[in-house]
Design a protein around this motif. Structure first.
Motif: not given
Lengths: 169, 824
Positions: B355-367
């Protein structure tokens, strides 16, 4: 010009020249022998004459000597007997003996020359016969040469024919 | 006293009377000398003539001998040549005959093959350039080949016959076996069929047919098949025991067969166990359980009880552990059941990581990432997942590690989005170095988790360095690719090594969709793509390797590349990619494959003598081939083949003369390399050229090299030329000046050409095959319609002439009032 023609021509020329040359040689031999024979005969005649002259000269000298002997005897008043006679007889007999010897020698020389003439003619005929034979031999040789050339040419032709047949076979 | 003189004697008379010479003696020798000289001259002439004659005769004889020897040697050489040609020709004919012959009897084959031989012998006999001996020699030398080919063909025909007969017998036996196997072992028909089968097998063995069956093997097969059927049908271990006893009692089965069947019994036994085991495994995976169910499941498995549960659809799942052996049940207790529950646990953890990985790849910011991580510590989440804080700590560090590893892979594997990688690495740093929901940062942890977190953080720094370098390298490589695209890779030096240049070329080529575009790009750069060079060189070596009989994929690729280079006529690309030692081969290949199939071309190349001085031999026919313009029409080889092609009809002469002379000339050289006489090579080249070309308008066109190309090219040309001229009414071109040619050897694209091959500009000057066929079909329909209309009109006229004018026509010409014909 093909070799056969050249060879045949050369053989013919050779034969012809040989024939004519040998024939000429035969004539020359006969003529030369005849010439030499006549020379010998002439010399025999001259020898006869010389013998006669020589004999006459001996006799003339002997007659002169005998006359001188007689004159000398007569002047001495000696009769022609003894030694004077012997001297005369000696002159006489010696004269005869010399005359006979001169005549004999002359005859021998004449016979010699006549023999020489006969021999010369015989030699000439013999050589002429040899040359004539050689002339005929030349003709035969020429004919043989022509025949040989023709034979060579025929052999060569046969060889070529054989080769041609082999090539076409 | 007077003295009396005495007689004085004269000397020797002989001396006194000596003979006197009256002249010198003549020498016969002297007088005969001239004549002898003449004779000698004659002899000399004769000898000289004879000697000359002898010498000339010897010379002539020797000359004749030499000429004869030479002629015979030449004849023999010619015989050898003709023999080789005949041999090759005959071998090809015989080979083709044998390849196409379908006779299955030796008599049939021999009869047909003898006809081939007779025709071939007649062809030799009818030759006028050979002597009888040469013909005899050639025929004699060919005779072993005749015999060998005939014998080989007979053997093949017999083998074919045996194959057919064997196949028939085999199918008959197989059919009977199939029928018999449908029946029970004691069925009367089964017994009858078995008897017939065995009789058929014995007949086949007697006739030498290979059916693959023997009486014993069939008996064993029946017995084995019956038992095998029983084994497959067995559902219990007891049934398998009974079958095992029957196998041991069998008198038909040998030890091997018995062992095989026993193995099948064991296999079936394992299969039964495995099926039960698999059912249990499947049920276990399908069970909808929670962590509390684990103990009950283990207990059931250990005791061999039946466990009843439900799957995720709410359906009942019954697991009978008593159907498997205790050892298997123990494996459930020790391994399978715990693994099932660990999977559930792991799955939850992996979902958290993903979940976290896909969110990061999807453009999630550090926050956003920190917020996601913080949500895992919520009590609801922990309750729902059965996790505790330490589990979440480990999962978050694992998440950071997996994100870091993914970033490392992206940097190492080539093109990547710099922003994405930076965002991933920033997220890792944040997860590891920032406090989450008031917890200490993981890098500050004193335990193993801290060590792992610090290790990950260090690798993040390394990845950032790698990324910078990769970006710089990529920029330089992109510059190289740009240079290739501009055609300047070998002109402008930007510091690329040879290997890097090759990579740039490879990259630029990969952006081109077609081989033609790739070749053009290489030509523009005057560059070598070493992969192609290696491919072509290796292909040549493999093609020439006598032990290689099949064309591999690599060779096929190389041939496609070579053909494309040849068709595009890019000499620079050819020179850059064909090694000098391979050029002879590839030139031959190019020439020969334009006429022959690749297999035939290869066969010819392998037969060629590379030491042959081609150009020297080619001089003999060069004057006939290297002609300009209409001189071609005067060449014997052309007129002969042209008349044969056209049947002597007066059709338009071809104007693509340079193409004709180039192909025929090159082909002639290739045939000369086979040791063939130049004239024969030219004739053969001409024959082959015209065999593979046809006249279409004013060009001789290569007949498309596809199976049974169905189209009438002349008709297609007429239709396409008409179409082109209709579309371009302003062009002042006569139809006779135009024709069609297929583009670059393709049969799919056809171009309008002028004056024997020059492309014409204008509308509709290029057609694909489908369009061309549509136009031809349309033209055919139109022509058929016109013909039908014309036929109808003719028919009407015929009817009218037979029946006279119609009543209406008569009425039209009659005055209705007078009943008399109308006055004109």
């Amino acid at each position: 010009m093909d070799p056969m023609t050249i060879a045949a021509g050369a053989s013919a020329v050779s034969g012809l020249l040989g024939f004519k040359g040998n024939r000429a040689s035969a004539r020359a031999a006969e003529q030369t022998a005849e010439y030499n024979a006549r020379l010998a005969e002439n010399e025999a005649i001259l020898l006869g004459r010389a013998t006669t002259a020589r004999e006459a000269g001996v006799r003339q000298a002997s007659d002169s000597l005998a006359g001188s002997q007689i004159t000398a005897i007569s002047k001495s008043g000696v009769q022609v007997t003894g030694s004077p006679l012997l001297a005369l007889a000696n002159t006489y007999f010696n004269t005869e003996e010399d005359a006979m010897r001169i005549r004999f020698a002359g005859n021998i020389e004449q016979m010699n020359k006549e023999s020489e003439a006969a021999l010369s003619r015989a030699t000439g005929r013999s050589q002429a016969a040899g040359f004539r034979l050689a002339a005929v031999n030349s003709l035969i040789g020429a004919a043989s040469g022509v025949a040989g050339a023709y034979q060579q040419q025929s052999l060569l032709g046969l060889q070529k024919d054989f080769y041609t047949q082999q090539e076409k076979a | 006293m007077p003295r009396i003189p005495l007689y004085n004697r004269t000397g020797t008379p002989s001396q006194e009377i000596g003979a006197q010479s009256v002249g010198p003696r003549a020498s016969i020798d002297a007088f005969a000398a001239p004549s002898r000289a003449v004779v000698q001259l004659g002899q000399t002439i004769g000898a000289a003539g004879q000697q000359y004659s002898d010498q000339m005769n010897r010379f002539e004889s020797k000359k004749a001998q030499i000429e004869f020897d030479f002629a015979m040697a030449e004849k023999n050489a010619e015989t050898d040549r003709v023999y080789r040609e005949s041999m090759m020709n005959y071998a090809r004919q015989s080979q083709e005959f044998r390849e196409t012959n379908q006779d299955t009897s030796t008599d049939g084959f021999r009869k047909a093959h003898d006809e081939l031989n007779d025709r071939f012998v007649q062809s030799v006999d009818s030759r006028n350039d050979l002597t009888p001996n040469q013909k005899r020699d050639i025929k004699g030398r060919l005779m072993p080949t005749f015999v060998a080919q005939s014998t080989q063909g007979s053997r093949e025909a017999f083998a074919r016959g045996q194959v057919v007969r064997s196949q028939v017998a085999k199918e008959s036996i197989a059919t009977m076996i199939g029928d018999a196997r449908q029946l029970h072992a004691n069925h009367p028909d089964r017994k009858r069929l078995v008897g017939e089968i065995e009789a058929e097998i014995l007949r086949s063995e007697r006739d030498g047919l290979n059916t693959g069956y023997s009486v014993q093997s069939v008996r064993v097969a029946f017995e084995t098949g019956d038992i095998d059927t029983r084994i497959r049908a067995a559902a219990t271990s007891d049934q398998l025991d009974e079958i095992s006893q029957d196998i041991l009692k069998s008198t038909v089965l040998g030890p091997n067969s018995q062992a095989t069947l026993q193995n099948r019994i064991n296999t079936r036994r394992n299969q039964l166990s495995q099926e039960t085991y698999q059912d249990l495994i499947g049920d276990l995976q399908a069970l909808n359980v929670n962590f509390d169910d684990q103990d009950l499941l283990k207990k059931s498995a250990k005791n061999g009880d039946v466990y009843v549960g439900t799957n995720e659809d709410g359906e009942e799942v019954i697991m009978d552990f008593g159907a498997v052996k205790p050892s298997v049940r123990q494996s459930f207790v020790d391994t399978l059941i715990p693994r099932r529950f660990k999977e559930i646990d792991d799955n939850v953890g992996q979902v958290m990581v993903s979940t976290i990985m896909s969110n990061v790849s999807g453009g999630n910011s550090v926050i956003d990432t920190i917020e996601d991580a913080a949500s895992y510590y919520g009590q609801d989440f922990l309750n729902r997942t059965g996790k505790d804080k330490s589990d979440v700590d480990a999962i978050l560090v694992e998440t950071a590690q997996q994100i870091q590893q993914e970033a490392a892979r992206m940097v190492a594997s080539g093109p990547f989005e710099q922003d994405e990688v930076n965002r991933m690495l920033d997220s890792v740093d944040a997860l590891l170095q920032q406090p989450i929901v008031g917890n200490d940062a993981f890098v500050r942890d004193a335990g193993a988790l801290g060590d792992k977190a610090n290790g990950i953080a260090n690798r993040v720094a390394t990845i950032r360095g790698d990324m910078s370098k990769a970006l710089a390298d990529a920029a330089q490589m992109q510059s190289g690719v740009d240079l290739v695209n501009q055609g300047r890779i070998n002109i402008q030096d930007i510091g690329l090594t040879d290997d890097e240049k090759q990579l740039a070329i490879r990259s630029a080529l990969s952006e081109r969709e077609t081989l033609a575009e790739q070749i053009n790009l290489l030509s523009d750069n005057d560059a070598e793509f070493k992969q192609w060079t290696g491919l072509l060189s290796a292909a040549k070596n493999r093609l020439m390797d006598p032990s290689v009989t099949e064309i591999s994929d690599d060779v096929t690729s190389a041939l496609q590349i070579f053909n494309a280079i040849s068709l595009q006529g890019r000499e620079g690309v050819f020179d850059n990619h064909i090694k000098s030692k391979d050029r002879v081969f590839w030139n031959s290949w190019k020439t020969l494959t334009s006429i022959h199939s690749p297999e035939d071309a290869l066969s010819i190349i392998k037969t060629q003598r590379q030491e042959t001085d081609v150009n020297l031999s080619y001089e003999a026919v060069a004057d006939q081939v290297n002609v300009q313009g209409e001189e071609l029409y005067q060449q014997g080889w052309f007129t002969s083949a042209w008349n044969s092609l056209t049947g002597g009809e007066d059709v338009q002469m071809p104007e693509n003369i340079s193409h004709i002379t180039t192909v025929v000339g090159n082909l002639t050289k290739e045939y000369i390399k086979l040791g063939i006489d130049p004239e024969a090579a030219l004739t053969q080249a001409s024959d082959d050229f015209f065999r593979t070309h046809t006249n279409v308008g004013n060009v001789l066109l290569r007949i498309p090299d596809v199976q049974k190309f169905p189209d009438n090219l002349q008709q297609m040309r007429d239709v396409l030329v008409d179409k082109f001229l209709q579309e371009n009414p302003d062009l002042t071109i006569e139809p006779e000046e135009l024709s069609i040619m297929n583009v670059q050897g393709s049969v799919d694209v056809w171009r309008i050409v002028r004056n024997g091959g020059y492309p014409v500009t204008g509308t509709s000057n290029l057609f694909n095959l489908t369009k061309a066929r549509d136009l031809v079909e349309e033209a055919n329909k139109r022509a058929a319609g016109e013909a039908a209309a014309e036929g109808l009109a003719d028919a009407k006229a015929g009817i009218r002439s037979a029946t006279g004018p119609s009543a209406a026509e008569i009425a039209k010409d009659i005055d209705p009032f007078t009943g008399q014909p109308r006055m004109p």
